[in-house]
Design an enzyme around this catalytic site. Sequence first.
Site, PDB file in Angstrom:
ATOM      1  N   SER A   1       0.855  -1.190   0.000  1.00 37.45           N
ATOM      2  CA  SER A   1       0.000   0.000   0.000  1.00 37.45           C
ATOM      3  C   SER A   1       0.889   1.237   0.000  1.00 37.45           C
ATOM      4  O   SER A   1       1.818   1.343   0.811  1.00 37.45           O
ATOM      5  CB  SER A   1      -0.891  -0.018   1.241  1.00 37.45           C
TER       6      SER A   1
ATOM      7  N   HIS B   1       0.348   4.423   0.794  1.00 37.87           N
ATOM      8  CA  HIS B   1       0.305   5.475   1.818  1.00 37.87           C
ATOM      9  C   HIS B   1       1.054   5.121   3.101  1.00 37.87           C
ATOM     10  O   HIS B   1       1.194   5.947   3.995  1.00 37.87           O
ATOM     11  CB  HIS B   1      -1.143   5.905   2.117  1.00 37.87           C
TER      12      HIS B   1
ATOM     13  N   CYS C   1      -8.231   1.401  12.020  1.00 37.14           N
ATOM     14  CA  CYS C   1      -9.570   0.945  11.663  1.00 37.14           C
ATOM     15  C   CYS C   1     -10.415   0.661  12.886  1.00 37.14           C
ATOM     16  O   CYS C   1     -11.626   0.750  12.839  1.00 37.14           O
ATOM     17  CB  CYS C   1      -9.485  -0.330  10.833  1.00 37.14           C
TER      18      CYS C   1
HETATM   19  N1  PLP Z   1      -2.719  -4.571   6.057  1.00 40.04           N
HETATM   20  C1  PLP Z   1      -2.098  -3.998   7.090  1.00 40.04           C
HETATM   21  C2  PLP Z   1      -1.121  -4.790   7.897  1.00 40.04           C
HETATM   22  C3  PLP Z   1      -2.347  -2.658   7.397  1.00 40.04           C
HETATM   23  O1  PLP Z   1      -1.715  -2.082   8.425  1.00 40.04           O
HETATM   24  C4  PLP Z   1      -3.284  -1.941   6.613  1.00 40.04           C
HETATM   25  C5  PLP Z   1      -3.627  -0.541   6.941  1.00 40.04           C
HETATM   26  O2  PLP Z   1      -3.542  -0.126   8.079  1.00 40.04           O
HETATM   27  C6  PLP Z   1      -3.892  -2.592   5.542  1.00 40.04           C
HETATM   28  C7  PLP Z   1      -3.590  -3.904   5.290  1.00 40.04           C
HETATM   29  C8  PLP Z   1      -4.879  -1.883   4.658  1.00 40.04           C
HETATM   30  O3  PLP Z   1      -4.230  -0.989   3.804  1.00 40.04           O
HETATM   31  P1  PLP Z   1      -5.053   0.214   3.127  1.00 40.04           P
HETATM   32  O4  PLP Z   1      -5.225   1.250   4.184  1.00 40.04           O
HETATM   33  O5  PLP Z   1      -4.183   0.682   2.006  1.00 40.04           O
HETATM   34  O6  PLP Z   1      -6.342  -0.358   2.657  1.00 40.04           O
END
Ligand code: PLP
Length: 403
Positions: free
Chosen positions: A201, A203, A328
């Site tokens: 990802s 960001h 989240c």
């Molecule tokens: N996987 C992990 C380990 C993460 O920390 C995150 C985001 O916090 C994600 C997946 C999801 O990524 P995105 O925010 O780009 O959907």
Amino acid sequence: MTIKPITYFDNNATTQVSQGVLEAMLPFYRESYGNPSSMHHFGGNLSLQIAQAREQVAALIGAESTEVVFTSCGSEGNNSAIRSALSNNSSRRRIITTAVEHPCVLNVAKQLQSEGYDHVVIGVDGDGQLDLGQLEEALKVPTALVSTMAANNETGVVFPLEAIGQLVKTAGALWHVDAVQLAGKAPIDLRSLPVDLLTLSAHKIHGPKGVGALYVRRATRFQPWLLGGHQERGRRAGTENVAGLVGFGQAAEEAKEAIENDVIAQVAKLRNRLEQGLLARIPDCVVNGGGTTRLGNTSNIGFKYIEGEAILFSLDSHGICASSGSACTSGSLEASHVLRAMAIPYSVLHGSIRFSLSRFSTDEQVDLTLQVMPEIVDRLRQLSPFSDDDVSWLQQMELAPNP
Ligand code: PLP
């Protein structure tokens, strides 16, 4: 309006877009705003820029550029990796994850269970480290896919990828790795790891939000999740976010350089100074995951007998941004599923704070945090009548069942 200087220690939630990334992106909003699928050269030429971004992202993980499929985020990458792996291995209706995966993996697995799949959850020890014995045992039953993270977003704990890969491949299952947190913080070389699918990802590595990538090993069959046009060689439909992809490419290149130039070690030094300073100044606190391999930027510390949210509010008033769990789930009173999987005691778990640094973190920011935290914790503890012996209030706050 005067804006207080910010001490941003929440880089596992998201990162500041770097100057280089911003500059690389701007022309694709202003001058070169065409659609890469257009026949005219104003749009068509953009495919060269996308190809370069793909090369840059591939170089960060030791992949071929044809193995990189751009997505809209890490969540999409994880969803589509899991769905693709299962649809291509339909005789084995069984998926293994760990207990500490991100919700965008665990909630897919939950959904799959309601569709009749078997979901096996592998536990972790008190430091958040994977139970390899449990994984080996679980793999005795034919399994379609094992999905494990590379590094945990809340504790920074790094899983032993070589050992996991060996077990998964011996069992003949597909292996998906969520590398959203490891990427840019440690080297990844997919030439020497038997990973089939791997999620990134932008960001989290000083790139833009809303851009991600899924690595699909050349020999691994892929079933597109998002159907439509022919973009991404038919593997992911949707008009390309050209500026975002160019920004991701630039961020990947900068992250690779930072790893090669040992900037990561400097971040770890700063993190260690923060962590050791807090432990030395504040009684009754523990580092969650402190006994195992962790990302150099992350420190998850439990301050006993107080609530993490109260600490965060006080830190915020000093312009210090930290987090009490994953972005989240923070904002609810639900206790972290990661810390619960580690069997962290209630009195520690509810007062746990994650500090996550980046290459833009400074000594002054660490000094400020070391200066204000003892007073914050002391004041909150004076207001808190609770101790290890009285956890009923904490247990009542427990809204969600254990995963
Ligand atoms: N996987 C992990 C380990 C993460 O920390 C995150 C985001 O916090 C994600 C997946 C999801 O990524 P995105 O925010 O780009 O959907």
